[in-house]
Design a protein around this motif. Sequence first.
Motif, short mmCIF file in Angstrom:
data_model
loop_
_atom_site.label_atom_id
_atom_site.label_comp_id
_atom_site.label_asym_id
_atom_site.label_seq_id
_atom_site.Cartn_x
_atom_site.Cartn_y
_atom_site.Cartn_z
N ARG A 3 -9.23 21.24 -33.28
CA ARG A 3 -8.64 20.45 -31.83
C ARG A 3 -9.14 21.65 -30.97
N THR A 46 -11.62 12.15 -37.07
CA THR A 46 -10.39 11.59 -36.52
C THR A 46 -10.16 12.19 -35.00
N HIS A 47 -10.51 13.59 -35.14
CA HIS A 47 -10.06 14.27 -33.43
C HIS A 47 -11.14 13.71 -32.47
N ARG A 56 -10.56 10.19 -31.34
CA ARG A 56 -9.46 10.24 -30.38
C ARG A 56 -9.83 10.59 -29.15
N THR A 105 -11.87 7.65 -27.62
CA THR A 105 -11.09 6.36 -27.28
C THR A 105 -10.67 6.83 -25.78
N LYS A 106 -10.25 8.08 -25.41
CA LYS A 106 -9.89 8.39 -24.37
C LYS A 106 -10.69 8.27 -23.26
#
Length: 329
Positions: free
Chosen positions: A96, A134-135, A138, A141-142
Amino acid sequence: DTLWDLAIAEVEKRENPEDDGVKSGEVWEKSILFMGNKNGGKTTIILRCLEREESPKPTLALEYTFGRRARRPNTPKDVAHFWELGGGTSLAELIRIPITSHNIRSFAVVLVLDLSKPNELWNTMESLLQVTRTHVNRILTKLEKTNAEVAAEIKQRMWNELQRDHPDCALVDPFPIPLVIIGSKYDIFNEFDSEMRKIISKTLRFVSHYYGASLVFTSKSEALLLKARALINHLAFGYDKSKSVSVDPSKPLFIPAGLDSMSQIGPPPASDSDLGKITANTPLELWKKVFEKTFPPKSFCGLQDIKDPAQDSQYAEYEVDVMRAQKNQ
């Protein structure tokens, strides 16, 4: 000058590019995250890409270095940021840190899998790619809420590797950012039984094609390292992509993204009667079960695997160590 003064000057220089004769957008900046098996050869590959004559040291957690290249004489140098995740799968959450919404458009991932340890191969690959995906999803999506155009461009770009009329468009699920899979230690792998080599090669071809990734096998041999370097230089500095392909299982594989196909790869390496007994919801799950039948996964001990860096003599600091000893006591 303080860092802030330098930063302001740098921004002004970028906003008024006429001042120094550099065209706007001329400097290319990319980031690449290297991850994979512990002791799989990631540092060696990075040093080779950057043409550094150093002996590799074990990577502690997450390490950073960079390379600079000029495309033509008297032009500003392009910058490539190289991040390396140590510790195999145990520190996967650290991805991340390098992958952010600011650099997602220019980010790529290199997954280095140790071919000499087939029993760890699937587990390492699956857990690292899962955490990364997954990261990245995410972040996307933002982004869709703040900058829908960029998010759409990133998603579309991954489909561009496959030609429009590619027969496998409905069968693949491209990774959201560019991905290169490197099979390291080919010299040891080459001594395996030919049937084992065939299963590993075929499985990695399927996984790479499924994720829209490039695949290359490498070792300490100069010729093989050059091939891996060509793929990484394409991601880091925009060099031309190699069009050569090698799919012969008796030789090191080299398949740039989008140049393989399910029909060439064939079905999972198992007999029809065995395949009939396996229940799987997706093609990826089916290949996993067939692969793990031959190479049962080793149990992972996770963080215990990593030596405590606080005990490492190169990080000794007397005052800190005394306080720490007191606290432990």
